[in-house]
Design an enzyme around this catalytic site. Structure first.
Site, mmCIF file in Angstrom:
data_model
loop_
_atom_site.group_PDB
_atom_site.id
_atom_site.type_symbol
_atom_site.label_atom_id
_atom_site.label_comp_id
_atom_site.label_asym_id
_atom_site.label_seq_id
_atom_site.Cartn_x
_atom_site.Cartn_y
_atom_site.Cartn_z
ATOM 1 N N ARG A 55 11.995 1.072 -1.929
ATOM 2 C CA ARG A 55 10.918 2.075 -1.793
ATOM 3 C C ARG A 55 10.530 2.513 -3.190
ATOM 4 O O ARG A 55 11.379 2.744 -4.029
ATOM 5 C CB ARG A 55 11.413 3.245 -0.963
ATOM 6 C CG ARG A 55 11.651 2.813 0.495
ATOM 7 C CD ARG A 55 12.555 3.763 1.205
ATOM 8 N NE ARG A 55 11.916 5.054 1.372
ATOM 9 C CZ ARG A 55 11.365 5.469 2.509
ATOM 10 N NH1 ARG A 55 11.357 4.697 3.556
ATOM 11 N NH2 ARG A 55 10.827 6.666 2.599
ATOM 12 N N LYS A 114 9.310 -12.750 -5.647
ATOM 13 C CA LYS A 114 10.363 -13.680 -5.225
ATOM 14 C C LYS A 114 10.258 -15.004 -5.972
ATOM 15 O O LYS A 114 9.229 -15.658 -5.985
ATOM 16 C CB LYS A 114 10.236 -13.916 -3.725
ATOM 17 C CG LYS A 114 11.345 -14.774 -3.195
ATOM 18 C CD LYS A 114 11.913 -14.224 -1.930
ATOM 19 C CE LYS A 114 12.815 -15.231 -1.269
ATOM 20 N NZ LYS A 114 13.488 -14.724 -0.112
ATOM 21 N N ARG A 155 14.938 -17.452 5.325
ATOM 22 C CA ARG A 155 15.774 -16.539 6.111
ATOM 23 C C ARG A 155 14.938 -15.926 7.226
ATOM 24 O O ARG A 155 13.732 -15.831 7.132
ATOM 25 C CB ARG A 155 16.336 -15.444 5.211
ATOM 26 C CG ARG A 155 17.432 -15.981 4.295
ATOM 27 C CD ARG A 155 17.935 -14.907 3.359
ATOM 28 N NE ARG A 155 18.514 -13.794 4.065
ATOM 29 C CZ ARG A 155 18.415 -12.530 3.676
ATOM 30 N NH1 ARG A 155 17.758 -12.215 2.583
ATOM 31 N NH2 ARG A 155 18.981 -11.567 4.373
HETATM 32 C C1 BTN Z 1 14.864 -17.353 1.873
HETATM 33 O O1 BTN Z 1 14.083 -17.112 2.803
HETATM 34 O O2 BTN Z 1 14.968 -16.576 0.933
HETATM 35 C C2 BTN Z 1 15.724 -18.590 1.878
HETATM 36 C C3 BTN Z 1 15.005 -19.805 1.412
HETATM 37 C C4 BTN Z 1 15.857 -21.050 1.379
HETATM 38 C C5 BTN Z 1 15.066 -22.295 1.075
HETATM 39 C C6 BTN Z 1 15.929 -23.504 0.864
HETATM 40 S S1 BTN Z 1 15.025 -24.879 0.257
HETATM 41 C C7 BTN Z 1 16.401 -25.922 0.515
HETATM 42 C C8 BTN Z 1 17.028 -25.496 1.827
HETATM 43 N N1 BTN Z 1 16.401 -26.175 2.944
HETATM 44 C C9 BTN Z 1 15.736 -25.325 3.739
HETATM 45 O O3 BTN Z 1 15.086 -25.663 4.745
HETATM 46 N N2 BTN Z 1 15.842 -24.074 3.270
HETATM 47 C C10 BTN Z 1 16.668 -24.019 2.087
#
Ligand code: BTN
Length: 320
Positions: free
Chosen positions: A319, A183, A118
């Site tokens: 926080r 995460k 993201r």
């Molecule tokens: C995030 O940043 O939390 C989202 C991550 C999403 C990763 C997945 S892996 C499969 C799909 N292909 C990508 O390039 N991204 C998503």
């Protein structure tokens, strides 16, 4: 192609240089060069005289037959097209580039060279380790439908983890999968289409199963993988891929029939944010307050000095 070599070594047993050379139609020196090259994929090769070569750790590669064995009849019926990829820039980008899907399409990759997270962040995607999964279909209901969708996709991941006995994983709004403030997985929804015309939705799910050593240094936030949580006993990647697909298709069908209302009670079980003091990072400002759960559209409610406000996007930080 390096993949032929990886397949021959995946089970972790010794294979002689001669056998590898014959299988790949190349000489011993070329075999050695390709084995060295595997280090670039985060794979470590042991060489033992008289025995040959093996991977320091076996890899469970994706296998459509094994995935299908674990699919529910609903999921089998719903999935119209499979793309099992060895190496790709991003499974989301791959599905976005394909012709408008008439059926539900699934892409799974062993390795992403430009995995997308993201907010333009990279998603570190070492070979054969984690789940990189995307689903794509044509959205008739238009963009509005997508708001709640981004939350219910996260709930599909949380349901899957629950079914694996991992009760203490949860969701940081809108759809970050966390375990003990680290995460574990993430979701990226992307859309393409012309205004007024049919719209293509791609839902990407990344879940850390067993992160490769060394690769983690590139991740810019605390993270965890299933191998760590389960003390070295992560679930099979193929089974996990199937379980995720089962849950995704289940929630998508429920969402289509009942909308977000069906999920509001279940959301509370996974919500890691409610009742906490949060900072919500918006493009132009940061809002602080106490998170109060979500409303019936999936928007985040935050009690601020100005009263309770609702937000449809933004990056939450807790926080302490
Ligand atoms: C995030 O940043 O939390 C989202 C991550 C999403 C990763 C997945 S892996 C499969 C799909 N292909 C990508 O390039 N991204 C998503």
């Amino acid at each position: 192609m390096a993949f032929e070599l990886i397949r021959r070594l995946a089970d972790g047993r010794f294979v002689s240089g001669e056998e590898l050379g014959q299988a790949l139609g190349i000489g011993r020196a070329a075999v050695w060069k390709r084995l060295k090259n595997l280090e670039n994929y985060g794979l470590e090769v042991h060489a033992v005289q008289g025995k040959g070569y093996r991977l320091s750790e076996p890899l469970e590669l994706l296998d459509q037959t094994r995935i299908t064995e674990h699919l529910t009849p609903q999921a089998q019926q719903a999935i119209g097209k499979w793309h099992l990829l060895e190496e790709i820039d991003s499974t989301n980008a791959y599905l976005l580039k394909r012709p408008l899907p008439g059926v539900l399409q699934v892409a799974l990759a062993e390795h992403q060279t430009q995995g997308r997270g993201r907010r333009g962040r990279p998603w570190i995607s070492p070979l054969g380790r984690n789940i990189y999964l995307s689903l794509s279909w044509t959205l008739d209901g238009g963009i509005n439908q997508a708001e709640g969708l981004s939350l219910v996709v996260g709930m599909a991941v949380a349901r899957t983890l629950g079914r694996l006995g991992l009760m203490d994983a949860g969701i940081k709004w809108p759809n970050d999968i966390h375990w003990q403030q680290k995460k574990l997985g993430g979701i990226l929804l992307e859309m393409a289409g012309e205004a007024g015309g049919p719209c293509r939705l791609v839902v990407g799910v990344g879940l850390n199963v067993k992160m490769a050593e060394g690769q983690d240094q590139q991740i810019d936030q605390p993270w965890v993988d299933l191998a760590t949580i389960t003390m070295g006993q992560p679930p099979s990647r193929n089974k996990l891929a199937a379980m995720l697909l089962n849950a995704l298709i289940e929630v998508l069908q429920e969402y289509q029939q009942h909308g977000m209302a069906k999920f509001l009670v279940e959301w509370r079980r996974y919500d890691l944010v409610s009742g906490r003091e949060v900072s919500l990072h918006l493009p132009d400002r940061v809002v602080t307050g106490y998170a109060q759960g979500i409303d019936e559209t999936g928007a985040l409610l935050v009690r601020t000095e100005q009263g309770v406000q609702r937000f449809v996007s933004g990056e939450v930080s807790l926080r302490y």
